[in-house]
Structures are given as structure tokens and as C-alpha cells.
Design an enzyme around this catalytic site. Structure first.
Site, PDB file in Angstrom:
ATOM      1  N   HIS A 131      61.713  60.392  38.053  1.00  0.00           N
ATOM      2  CA  HIS A 131      61.651  58.978  37.633  1.00  0.00           C
ATOM      3  C   HIS A 131      62.120  58.765  36.195  1.00  0.00           C
ATOM      4  CE1 HIS A 131      59.518  58.064  41.295  1.00  0.00           C
ATOM      5  NE2 HIS A 131      58.474  58.788  40.973  1.00  0.00           N
TER       6      HIS A 131
HETATM    7 ZN   LIG Z   1      55.956  61.282  43.924  1.00  0.00          ZN
END
Ligand SMILES: [Zn+2]
Length: 375
Positions: A131
Site C-alpha cells: 500500500h
Molecule cells: Zn492485507
């Protein structure tokens, strides 16, 4: 060529704080288990170097890297840094190793990319922070080690690379990073309608991305369906020179964050199937918030890469690793006995829902047809 394993002691004592999902030891648990099983020779774990600021700046902005470094020294961040770089905010706490731990993960994946240049398999369970964004932390990820490793492959001359992500969450940071670079194709299988709420079926980024948002309760049979009707056909069509597999363990049934229902057999099945689909393979860790599930899953990944069969019952030194774990969440108060005594979960087979079949079909739309003679 034997698979290589990259680790570091930095993960053993490192915690995001007692109330954070990443309060738990994960990489050290997997590595301890691997050693207790005799699955790596003494001294056989390659020490992960720390990435330099110059290496990190191949993707991240210099002011963000400087902010991470300052946060580690000060153990606090000014409000402007919190707002701008999401450090100390949105689930990304200021913690003791806030710079050196992600820099070590990145260093490990960068090393893996160099070690595989002429081919080979490397497992980096500390990597997989998918992320992380160019100039800010996101979803417990400060640095995007996957992006840095992929860029390193490209910088070494590769032009056709597949990033495959089976974490319960969409691999948004990696997809975004290569939006305008068709040399990297990203394929993410993740739970639908879960944070970060991106990665819908229609989301193909620059045309070289596919997303398979699966319904909650995804079972082993459904994952195998997706493997054989979407993932493997996609690999056969793309014929990548290298595959990076993000193996987040939060898609397992016992994970406290996501709502998928896989057993670790599903993850091992994916690893086994892609193992020889490209001359280069890097397997990363990722999410996973139940220390027993994560440790057993990732130790088993290493076993699969090496062709070691999972033992019916863990030998005493491995069982001792599992019994020493403490987990202050509900699931940790009464851990079932098999978390201590086995490596392999009971399979979680089930019906293949129509939705799963549709997702598999849609994944292959718009891809080049397979060459004649290929399965
Ligand atoms: Zn995850």
C-alpha cells in the site's frame, strides 16, 4: 538452483504498538518455524541489508524519506508531517523502527531482485508492503518494497514482469506506481468492498492490470478455480520474464481483519503453481494479523518452494515456537490445539459460486490469445 531466504532480526522485537494489528511477531515466527523444522541450514538465512536513501528515492520522494528518518529519531512528528505524509495518522503509527524496518524490508526485496537477475527463486517474508505511496504512508506500509523491487528488475533490463497479489486487500500502491508503465502487469485478488475500496473488476489501470474482487467467504475450491481459470491462463498469455508474488496471509479464515475463508493450502497451491511459470520468482509476505496463521502459512510457503512436505505433526522444537506466541486479541485467548501442533490447516473446500466463474472469465478479456499448442 536452490531457493534463497532473506530475513532480518529487526522484525523480532519490532511492534507498531500494543493495540495495533501489527503488535505481533510475524517474520520472526515464520523464520523460527523454518529453522525448527530443519528447513534451512544453520546460517542459511541471508541477512537483509537496509536500503539506502538513494535506493528508496528511486520511488519515494526525498522529503518523505527525510520525514520517516526524522520520525525515527524524534519518535514524534509535527502536525504538518502528519497531514502531508500520513505518518502518525490513519493507522500508520510512529514506532521505534519506523524508518529502519521498512528500509530493511526494501533492502531485502532489492537484494532479491539482484540475486534473481540470471534466474532463481527468493523468499522475502518481510517484504510485501503493497500500500505504500510515493510520498506518504498507507495501510500500515511506509515504504513500498514491492515497487522498489519491481523497479530494480526493470532497471536491470527486464521488460515483461508480473506482479501477483493474493493479500486480502487490493495491491493499490503497486498498481498505481506502474499505471503508466506497461512493463509491469499487476494482478490482484482481494476481498471486495474492503479497504482501500479500489481494485474493482473494471479497474484495469493503464490496461496492464487486472483485479479480481472476491466475495467474503472465499473458499479453497474457489481460489483453485481462480488459479486455474484466471491466474495461470493469464501467465501463459503474458509469458513474463519474472513474477513477484505478494503472499499476504490475511486472506486466511483465521485472520481477524478480513472475511475470506481460505486455508493455508490455498496459498501453498498458488505458490506451487507459479513456482516454475517464469525463470525468476520473488515471493513476499504482506498482511496477516493472526501470528499463528501467518507463521504457519509463510513457513509452509518456504517448504513448498523447496519441495519439502509439510509434516503431519510439528516436531517439538517447532511446536515450542508456536506455544511461545502471545496474542492479545479474542482469537488468541483460546487458540485451538492444531495451531500449536500442525503446519497445514484442514482444507476449506466448498462450492464455486457463479460470481467466481464470472470473475475468472472477465479477467482474461482483452489479453492476447494463447499461442497454438499451449494448454
Ligand atoms: Zn492485507
Amino acid at each position: 538452483m536452490k531457493p534463497l531466504l532473506i530475513g532480518s532480526e529487526i522484525y523480532r522485537k519490532s511492534t507498531y504498538g500494543p493495540k495495533h494489528p501489527l503488535a505481533i511477531p510475524r517474520v520472526s515466527t515464520a523464520l523460527d518455524l523454518i529453522q525448527a523444522l530443519g528447513w534451512v541450514e544453520p546460517g542459511g538465512i541471508i541477512e537483509s541489508p537496509m536500503a539506502s536513501e538513494a535506493e528508496l528515492s528511486r520511488f519515494h520522494t526525498p522529503d518523505y524519506i527525510a520525514a520517516l528518518r526524522a520520525a525515527e529519531v524524534e519518535q514524534a512528528v509535527p502536525e504538518a508531517v502528519r497531514m502531508r505524509h500520513h505518518i502518525g495518522a490513519h493507522g500508520n503509527p510512529v514506532y521505534h523502527e519506523i524508518f529502519s524496518r521498512p528500509a530493511t524490508s526494501a533492502g531485502g526485496v532489492l537484494l532479491a531482485s539482484r540475486l534473481t537477475l540470471d534466474g532463481g527463486v527468493v523468499h522475502v517474508p518481510g517484504g510485501g508492503t503493497h500500500h505504500g505511496q510515493r510520498d506518504r504512508a498507507s495501510g500500515f506500509c511506509y515504504v513500498n518494497d514491492a515497487v522498489l523491487g519491481l523497479l530494480s528488475w526493470l532497471d536491470q533490463g527486464l521488460t515483461n514482469v508480473l506482479y501477483l497479489d493474493i493479500d486480502a486487500h487490493h495491491g493499490d500502491g503497486v498498481q498505481d506506481a506502474f499505471h503508466d508503465d506497461p512493463r509491469v502487469f499487476t494482478l490482484s485478488i482481494h476481498e471486495a468492498a474492503r479497504w482501500p475500496f479500489t481494485g474493482g473488476l473494471e479497474d484495469r489501470a493503464g490496461g496492464h492490470a487486472r483485479n479480481i474482487p472476491v466475495p467474503s467467504g472465499l473458499n479453497d475450491t474457489e481460489m483453485r478455480w481462480l488459479l486455474h481459470h484466471a491466474v495461470l491462463p493469464l501467465i501463459e498469455r503474458l509469458k513474463p520474464e519474472a513474477i513477484m508474488l505478494q503472499c499476504g496471509a490475511d486472506a486466511l479464515e483465521e485472520d481477524p481483519l478480513a472475511k475470506l475463508s481460505l486455508s493455508n493450502n490455498a496459498h501453498w497451491g498458488v505458490v506451487r503453481a507459479v513456482r516454475d511459470m517464469a525463470p525468476r520468482l520473488i515471493v513476499l509476505g504482506g498482511g496477516g494479523y493472526n501470528p499463528w496463521s501467518v507463521g504457519r502459512c509463510w513457513a509452509g510457503v518456504w517448504g513448498v518452494l523447496n519441495g519439502f512436505p509439510a509434516p503431519e505433526r510439528l516436531p517439538p522444537p517447532a511446536e515450542a515456537v508456536m506455544r511461545a506466541l502471545v496474542f492479545n486479541r479474542a482469537a488468541g485467548r483460546n487458540p485451538p490445539e492444531h495451531w500449536f501442533t500442525t503446519l497445514r490447516d484442514a482444507p476449506r473446500e466448498g462450492p464455486v459460486r457463479l460470481e467466481i466463474r464470472h470473475l475468472a472469465e472477465a479477467t482474461l478479456e482483452g489479453l492476447p490469445e494463447p499461442a497454438p499448442g499451449m494448454a
